[in-house]
Design a protein around this motif. Structure first.
Motif, PDB file in Angstrom:
ATOM      1  N   TRP A   7       0.898  -1.123   0.046  1.00 16.18           N
ATOM      2  CA  TRP A   7      -0.088  -0.114  -0.274  1.00 16.18           C
ATOM      3  C   TRP A   7       0.910   1.181  -0.024  1.00 16.18           C
ATOM      4  N   LYS A   8       1.910   1.289   0.926  1.00 17.86           N
ATOM      5  CA  LYS A   8       2.665   2.543   0.872  1.00 17.86           C
ATOM      6  C   LYS A   8       3.403   2.823  -0.268  1.00 17.86           C
ATOM      7  N   THR A   9       4.212   1.772  -1.110  1.00 18.78           N
ATOM      8  CA  THR A   9       4.503   1.829  -2.185  1.00 18.78           C
ATOM      9  C   THR A   9       3.701   2.428  -3.417  1.00 18.78           C
ATOM     10  N   SER A  10       2.642   1.966  -3.421  1.00 18.50           N
ATOM     11  CA  SER A  10       1.371   2.324  -4.211  1.00 18.50           C
ATOM     12  C   SER A  10       1.065   3.987  -3.955  1.00 18.50           C
ATOM     13  N   ILE A  11       1.023   4.278  -2.610  1.00 13.82           N
ATOM     14  CA  ILE A  11       0.667   5.618  -2.304  1.00 13.82           C
ATOM     15  C   ILE A  11       1.747   6.682  -2.645  1.00 13.82           C
ATOM     16  N   TYR A  12       2.940   6.386  -2.485  1.00 11.74           N
ATOM     17  CA  TYR A  12       4.082   7.059  -3.194  1.00 11.74           C
ATOM     18  C   TYR A  12       4.102   7.274  -4.456  1.00 11.74           C
ATOM     19  N   LYS A  13       3.633   6.228  -5.436  1.00  3.23           N
ATOM     20  CA  LYS A  13       3.609   6.302  -6.706  1.00  3.23           C
ATOM     21  C   LYS A  13       2.438   7.183  -7.075  1.00  3.23           C
ATOM     22  N   LEU A  14       1.366   7.159  -6.514  1.00  5.24           N
ATOM     23  CA  LEU A  14       0.304   7.975  -6.933  1.00  5.24           C
ATOM     24  C   LEU A  14       0.369   9.414  -6.272  1.00  5.24           C
ATOM     25  N   ALA A  15       1.189   9.473  -5.249  1.00  5.56           N
ATOM     26  CA  ALA A  15       1.453  10.953  -4.721  1.00  5.56           C
ATOM     27  C   ALA A  15       2.433  11.664  -5.645  1.00  5.56           C
ATOM     28  N   SER A  16       2.953  11.127  -6.405  1.00  8.12           N
ATOM     29  CA  SER A  16       4.000  11.852  -7.482  1.00  8.12           C
ATOM     30  C   SER A  16       3.201  12.201  -8.478  1.00  8.12           C
ATOM     31  N   LEU A  17       1.951  12.075  -8.691  1.00 10.19           N
ATOM     32  CA  LEU A  17       1.040  12.770  -9.634  1.00 10.19           C
ATOM     33  C   LEU A  17       0.572  14.037  -8.787  1.00 10.19           C
ATOM     34  N   GLU A  18       0.942  15.152  -9.364  1.00 16.15           N
ATOM     35  CA  GLU A  18       0.652  16.228  -8.645  1.00 16.15           C
ATOM     36  C   GLU A  18      -0.759  16.652  -8.675  1.00 16.15           C
ATOM     37  N   ASN A  19      -1.608  16.225  -9.559  1.00 17.18           N
ATOM     38  CA  ASN A  19      -3.139  16.445  -9.584  1.00 17.18           C
ATOM     39  C   ASN A  19      -3.789  15.340  -8.830  1.00 17.18           C
ATOM     40  N   THR A  20      -3.347  14.644  -7.830  1.00 20.10           N
ATOM     41  CA  THR A  20      -3.988  13.438  -6.971  1.00 20.10           C
ATOM     42  C   THR A  20      -4.017  14.091  -5.593  1.00 20.10           C
ATOM     43  N   TYR A  21      -5.077  13.668  -4.938  1.00 11.64           N
ATOM     44  CA  TYR A  21      -5.310  13.992  -3.533  1.00 11.64           C
ATOM     45  C   TYR A  21      -5.589  12.624  -2.881  1.00 11.64           C
ATOM     46  N   MET A  22      -5.750  12.908  -1.555  1.00  8.99           N
ATOM     47  CA  MET A  22      -5.799  11.613  -0.681  1.00  8.99           C
ATOM     48  C   MET A  22      -6.975  11.825   0.199  1.00  8.99           C
ATOM     49  N   LYS A  23      -8.034  11.143   0.020  1.00 10.77           N
ATOM     50  CA  LYS A  23      -9.160  11.077   0.957  1.00 10.77           C
ATOM     51  C   LYS A  23      -8.878  10.282   2.120  1.00 10.77           C
ATOM     52  N   LEU A  24      -9.032  10.431   3.155  1.00 10.87           N
ATOM     53  CA  LEU A  24      -8.753   9.389   4.360  1.00 10.87           C
ATOM     54  C   LEU A  24     -10.004   9.101   5.135  1.00 10.87           C
ATOM     55  N   SER A  25     -10.537   7.874   4.896  1.00  8.60           N
ATOM     56  CA  SER A  25     -11.982   7.532   5.699  1.00  8.60           C
ATOM     57  C   SER A  25     -11.827   6.024   5.357  1.00  8.60           C
ATOM     58  N   GLY A  26     -13.120   5.683   5.965  1.00  8.10           N
ATOM     59  CA  GLY A  26     -13.545   4.236   5.775  1.00  8.10           C
ATOM     60  C   GLY A  26     -12.782   3.270   6.366  1.00  8.10           C
ATOM     61  N   PHE A  27     -11.792   3.375   7.542  1.00 11.48           N
ATOM     62  CA  PHE A  27     -10.975   2.466   7.942  1.00 11.48           C
ATOM     63  C   PHE A  27     -11.618   1.058   8.383  1.00 11.48           C
ATOM     64  N   GLY A  28     -12.739   1.275   8.723  1.00  9.26           N
ATOM     65  CA  GLY A  28     -13.621   0.162   9.208  1.00  9.26           C
ATOM     66  C   GLY A  28     -13.888  -0.822   8.152  1.00  9.26           C
ATOM     67  N   MET A  29     -13.714  -0.583   6.816  1.00  7.27           N
ATOM     68  CA  MET A  29     -14.070  -1.285   5.916  1.00  7.27           C
ATOM     69  C   MET A  29     -13.161  -2.651   5.599  1.00  7.27           C
ATOM     70  N   PHE A  30     -11.682  -1.980   6.047  1.00  9.15           N
ATOM     71  CA  PHE A  30     -10.669  -3.304   6.041  1.00  9.15           C
ATOM     72  C   PHE A  30     -10.405  -3.793   7.492  1.00  9.15           C
ATOM     73  N   GLU A  31     -10.648  -2.802   8.503  1.00  5.00           N
ATOM     74  CA  GLU A  31     -10.290  -3.354   9.835  1.00  5.00           C
ATOM     75  C   GLU A  31     -11.474  -2.738  10.753  1.00  5.00           C
ATOM     76  N   PRO A  32     -12.687  -3.661  10.883  1.00 10.44           N
ATOM     77  CA  PRO A  32     -13.687  -3.296  11.620  1.00 10.44           C
ATOM     78  C   PRO A  32     -13.196  -2.741  13.133  1.00 10.44           C
ATOM     79  N   LYS A  33     -12.198  -3.197  13.784  1.00  9.36           N
ATOM     80  CA  LYS A  33     -12.032  -2.927  15.120  1.00  9.36           C
ATOM     81  C   LYS A  33     -10.906  -1.800  15.083  1.00  9.36           C
ATOM     82  N   TRP A  34     -10.740  -1.111  14.132  1.00  7.81           N
ATOM     83  CA  TRP A  34      -9.618  -0.049  14.111  1.00  7.81           C
ATOM     84  C   TRP A  34      -9.768   0.743  15.234  1.00  7.81           C
ATOM     85  N   THR A  35      -8.269   1.137  15.563  1.00  2.56           N
ATOM     86  CA  THR A  35      -7.931   2.104  16.687  1.00  2.56           C
ATOM     87  C   THR A  35      -7.158   3.198  16.211  1.00  2.56           C
TER      88      THR A  35
END
Length: 85
Positions: A7-35
């Motif tokens: 995931w981290k490797t992919s995020i850095y590749k995506l971030a290298s594109l200046e016209n992309t942004y990151m929405k941080l949400s929905g953590f329960g969808m991959f880890e229901p008991k997230w902390t």
């Protein structure tokens, strides 16, 4: 661990594109008991890769309410980023 590394490797590749942004949400969808501690590495990686001006926080309601209240979600987000300007 392997998932996070990929995931981290992919995020850095995506971030290298200046016209992309990151929405941080929905953590329960991959880890229901997230902390706070379980999502902190994801949030910090996203902010490091994209910078504070290209990251945004959101909820994934109504799905997120299965895991945490809206207040709890945003309190955790604020706690994680309290030292950022």
């Amino acid at each position: 661990e392997e998932y996070f590394i990929n995931w981290k490797t992919s995020i850095y590749k995506l971030a290298s594109l200046e016209n992309t942004y990151m929405k941080l949400s929905g953590f329960g969808m991959f880890e229901p008991k997230w902390t706070e501690s379980s999502i902190k590495p994801f949030i910090e990686t996203a902010i490091t890769a994209f910078g504070t001006k290209r990251c945004m926080f959101a909820s994934n309601y109504p799905v997120d309410k299965l895991y945490k209240s809206l207040d709890d979600i945003f309190d955790i987000y604020l706690s994680i980023v309290q030292n950022y300007s």
